[in-house]
Write an enzyme that holds these catalytic residues in place. Structure first.
Site, short mmCIF file in Angstrom:
data_model
loop_
_atom_site.label_atom_id
_atom_site.label_comp_id
_atom_site.label_asym_id
_atom_site.label_seq_id
_atom_site.Cartn_x
_atom_site.Cartn_y
_atom_site.Cartn_z
CE LYS A 254 3.87 0.36 4.05
NZ LYS A 254 3.02 0.77 3.07
CD GLU B 158 -2.93 1.38 2.69
OE1 GLU B 158 -4.11 1.76 2.52
OE2 GLU B 158 -2.71 0.33 3.36
NE ARG C 276 4.22 -7.64 11.35
CZ ARG C 276 3.90 -6.77 10.87
NH1 ARG C 276 2.50 -7.09 10.89
NH2 ARG C 276 4.47 -5.31 10.98
#
Length: 795
Positions: free
Chosen positions: A508, A278, A498
């Site tokens: 983020k 994104e 992860r």
């Protein structure tokens, strides 16, 4: 016959077809790790129909010895092997060494071909000439040692002058020449060494054997091929997931034969993946793992990987982030098959939303965000859930045409509000936002949600493997529910653990907060584990990819990886690629009293520790004059046994120069601060002190060395996991994470360094030239210290 036996027979047949002998082929099949990798190598090299024995043996070497951190170079290597441009083990060894030390963006074809002797033909006459010359030079030693002469060393001498000569021919000629010079072996030649020699040599040989075994452990299956866990596209008929409804029914999601056949026809059976960031911030090291998985699988299988921008939220996205992501993907060594945007598919997604309503699987809802949250918590259906299909179609069209206010309506998927999985609680498919889109402009005022767009665009782009981290596992149900509801092709979804690294934040939102509020100096602050920050700090993409490859692509263990493990890979890379030089951070003046004032000696200093003395390019010149500077911390007034620095009456060796002995200390007016030291140098180097110091000298009388700024970085957060502190995470920021040394002294060779150049400052660490450098004032960032703590508590 059992399937395993069939597979074994098939593998043996494949391995025999590339020229392996039957014993090697059978032994290989008994090792599933090597079998997996060799099979992948044969397919990737395009020799499934067989090849000659020389080519096959080289491919076998690649399968067993090619280093994992050079995976991106493998297709190039196969091209050269199959075309016989690389045809000897020596050439292959040189190619592997070249690739292991070369990042994808640094690859130069002419350098590579020169490094591994492409096009060089060594004739039998050339080899005979080199062997004769070597025997003439070593004749005396060979006559003394006779058949106890180390033939391996003789082979090495010849190969030094003819590196691309066939070693079998060289060895044969050496054996013939030995017999010609010495005749038959005598009884003395066959005698065992004396006991005295045995005591000296046996432990050494045992140590050598032990070291050789330890240095070449059998690679694990993941090291050989971390992508072997993924199925082939034609296998995508399996039930991917089961969606359990609250009424007790179960939806088993899988592709129909005709749907899969249509997909395979479009893709040609190739692997298609996507890296879908994104564009709402800069990428961090966790994204490096995602790139390794997405781009790496496609590359390993000869497929395609999209760089797809997940741009469904126009309020958070910026062109700056899009440009950065494109640049950093390229820097990391990955090349997208195509660059796409979710917004490219807004019309198709809108049409699919309309179709979902028509099928009775979506409805327009007027609940507020708070009401939706409350109803979800209580597992209650929305009051508008059962409104007529035609009414939802009309209202959705009004949403599209901007006739309904922002926040007054959403399109929701009609899933299962009483489900055990909260990601089946009638997720939002579309919401109204009167915000221009950075890529699509002002055409739309309704935007799809991630939950609606992600899986549908995966299907539209014919993605074969939709790979994501484990926190998305609970979304599998809604992912497949939506594709099933629209009768769309279903990719294979797989989640991996992860990447979490200690002493930093990876969110983020948190990264954006500390950047926006100037806790750090931008997204590329070297203290951050953003990829831009790591690049600015001097970390190479090769080191990052080696680090993430070492993590594997497993679903297990989402624990913290200690930052020392990353630093270990950084040191390994920079130790091979960063030339040595000398910089003094906190200079202390030393006057050499027994050296003439106007005398300046030019001394040789090594760029590389293992450089041969006959290689002039491996050295640089350093001046040695009456005034030199050492580190303040390398001098004490009081000596001790465990101290190897300089002290009154004590000697140390200045690296690449001479021993010096402190004869006097000059204090400032406060009688505490040391202003300068007087010392005498031993011009004949008779003194053998234990301590060795780095130093910088005046290049001519009264001329200071070049001044540079050096930035020393420590961990940004004191705690290993600052996220555990919840709202107090900002209080954990280390106030001493950045220290600036404004007036360090450097040797003159650094004067021409360019932004991004990397060096090892001897005894201090690895450093890179920062973008803040100006004409006449270089700025260096410390990439990492010399000390490696990985394996001593680093997980």
């Amino acid at each position: 016959m059992a399937p395993k036996e069939v597979d074994s027979e098939k593998s043996i047949k494949l391995f025999l077809s590339i020229g392996l002998d039957e014993k090697t082929a059978t032994n290989t099949v008994n090792n599933p790790k090597v079998t997996t990798n060799l099979t992948a190598v044969i397919h990737e090299a395009g020799v499934t129909d067989g090849c000659d024995r020389t080519t096959g043996n080289l491919l076998y070497t690649v399968a067993t010895k090619f280093h994992s951190n050079a995976l991106s170079h493998r297709p190039t290597l196969f091209e050269y092997i199959v075309s016989s441009k690389i045809k000897t083990p020596a050439q292959l060894e040189a190619a592997i060494l070249y690739f292991d030390n070369t990042a994808p963006e640094d690859f130069k074809l002419n350098e590579f071909e020169e490094a591994c002797g492409v096009g060089v033909e060594v004739s039998l006459e050339d080899i005979e000439k080199a062997v004769r010359k070597m025997f003439e030079e070593k004749k005396k030693t060979i006559l003394e040692q006779r058949y106890r002469t180390n033939e391996g060393q003789l082979l090495g001498y010849v190969r030094k002058s003819l590196p691309w000569a066939d070693p079998k021919i060289v060895r044969k000629l050496i054996e013939e020449k030995m017999f010609e010079l010495l005749g038959e072996k005598t009884a003395a030649d066959n005698e065992k060494p004396t006991k005295k020699k045995e005591k000296k040599e046996k432990p050494a040989k045992a140590e050598e054997k032990k070291a050789a075994v330890e240095a070449t452990p059998e690679p694990s299956e993941e090291e050989l091929n971390p992508y072997s866990i993924f199925p082939q596209p034609e296998q995508n008929l399996m039930v991917h997931t089961e969606v359990f409804y609250s009424n007790g029914s179960v939806l088993k999601c899988s592709n129909k034969r005709e749907v899969l056949d249509k997909h395979l026809k479009v893709t040609g059976g190739k692997v298609y993946t996507r890296f879908p960031p994104e564009p709402n911030g800069y990428l961090h090291i966790g994204h490096a793992k995602a790139m390794f998985v997405d781009f790496g699988l496609a590359k390993e299988r000869g497929g395609c990987c999209y760089l797809r921008f997940d741009d469904t939220n126009p309020e958070a996205e910026k062109k700056e982030y899009i440009d950065h992501i494109k640049e950093i993907v390229n820097w990391m060594g990955w090349e997208p098959f195509k660059i796409t945007y979710t917004s490219d598919y807004f019309q198709e997604l809108h049409d699919l939303a309309v179709e979902l309503i028509r099928r009775g699987h979506a409805y327009v809802d007027h609940q507020t965000a708070d009401e939706i949250k409350e109803y979800r918590e209580k597992k209650m259906n929305s009051p508008w859930r059962d409104r007529p299909i035609e009414e939802s179609l009309r209202l959705f069209d009004e949403m599209r045409r901007g006739m309904i206010e922002e926040g007054k309506a959403t399109l929701r998927m009609k899933q299962d509000m009483q489900n055990d999985n909260f990601n089946m609680y009638d997720l939002i498919a579309y919401r109204i936002k009167f915000t221009p889109h950075p890529h699509a402009g002002d055409k739309w005022c309704i935007y799809p949600s991630y939950d609606f767009a992600h899986c549908t665009v995966d299907s539209l782009e014919n993605i074969t493997h939709s790979l994501c981290t484990l926190e998305f596992e609970t979304r599998r149900a809604s992912y497949y529910w939506l594709l099933h509801s629209l009768d769309l092709y279903m990719p294979y979804v797989w989640e991996y653990s992860r990447l979490n690294v200690t002493n930093t934040v990876m969110s983020k939102r948190k990264l954006n907060y500390i950047v926006t509020n100037k806790y750090v100096d931008g997204w590329d602050d070297p203290r951050l584990l953003t990829l831009a920050g790591l690049r600015r700090r001097g970390v190479t993409p090769t080191a990052i990819n080696a680090f993430v490859r070492g993590m594997g692509i497993t679903r297990s263990d989402g624990s913290m990886i200690h930052v020392s493990r990353l630093e270990h890979h950084i040191r390994e890379e920079l130790n091979k690629t960063a030339p040595r030089t000398m910089v003094v951070l906190n200079p202390l003046k030393v006057i050499i009293t027994n050296l003439e004032s106007d005398k300046v000696m030019e001394l040789d200093a090594k760029r590389w520790p293992d450089a041969q003395n006959d290689d002039p390019s491996a050295f640089y010149k350093v001046p040695f004059s009456k005034v030199v500077y050492i580190e303040q911390s390398d001098f004490r007034m009081k000596d001790s046994k465990d101290y190897y620095g300089l002290a009154p009456g004590k000697s140390v060796l200045l690296r690449y120069a001479f021993p010096i002995k402190c004869t006097n200390v000059v204090f400032a007016d406060d009688n505490e601060t040391i202003r300068e030291i007087h010392a005498e140098y031993d011009s004949e180097k008779k003194t053998k002190p234990k301590g060795v110091l780095h130093w910088v000298s005046e290049s001519s009388p009264g001329k200071e060395p070049i001044k540079v700024e050096v930035r020393l970085f420590e961990k940004l957060f004191n705690s290993e996991n600052p996220a555990e502190l919840n709202d107090d995470w900002l209080t954990d920021i280390n106030p001493n994470s950045k220290m600036v040394v404004s007036d360090a002294y450097a040797v003159s060779i650094l004067d021409g360094a360019a932004v991004g150049d990397k060096f090892q400052f001897e005894r201090l660490g690895y450093f890179a030239v920062d973008k803040d450098s100006e004409q006449g004032k270089l700025v260096f960032n410390r990439t990492v210290t010399l000390r490696d703590s990985y394996g001593k508590g680093g997980k």
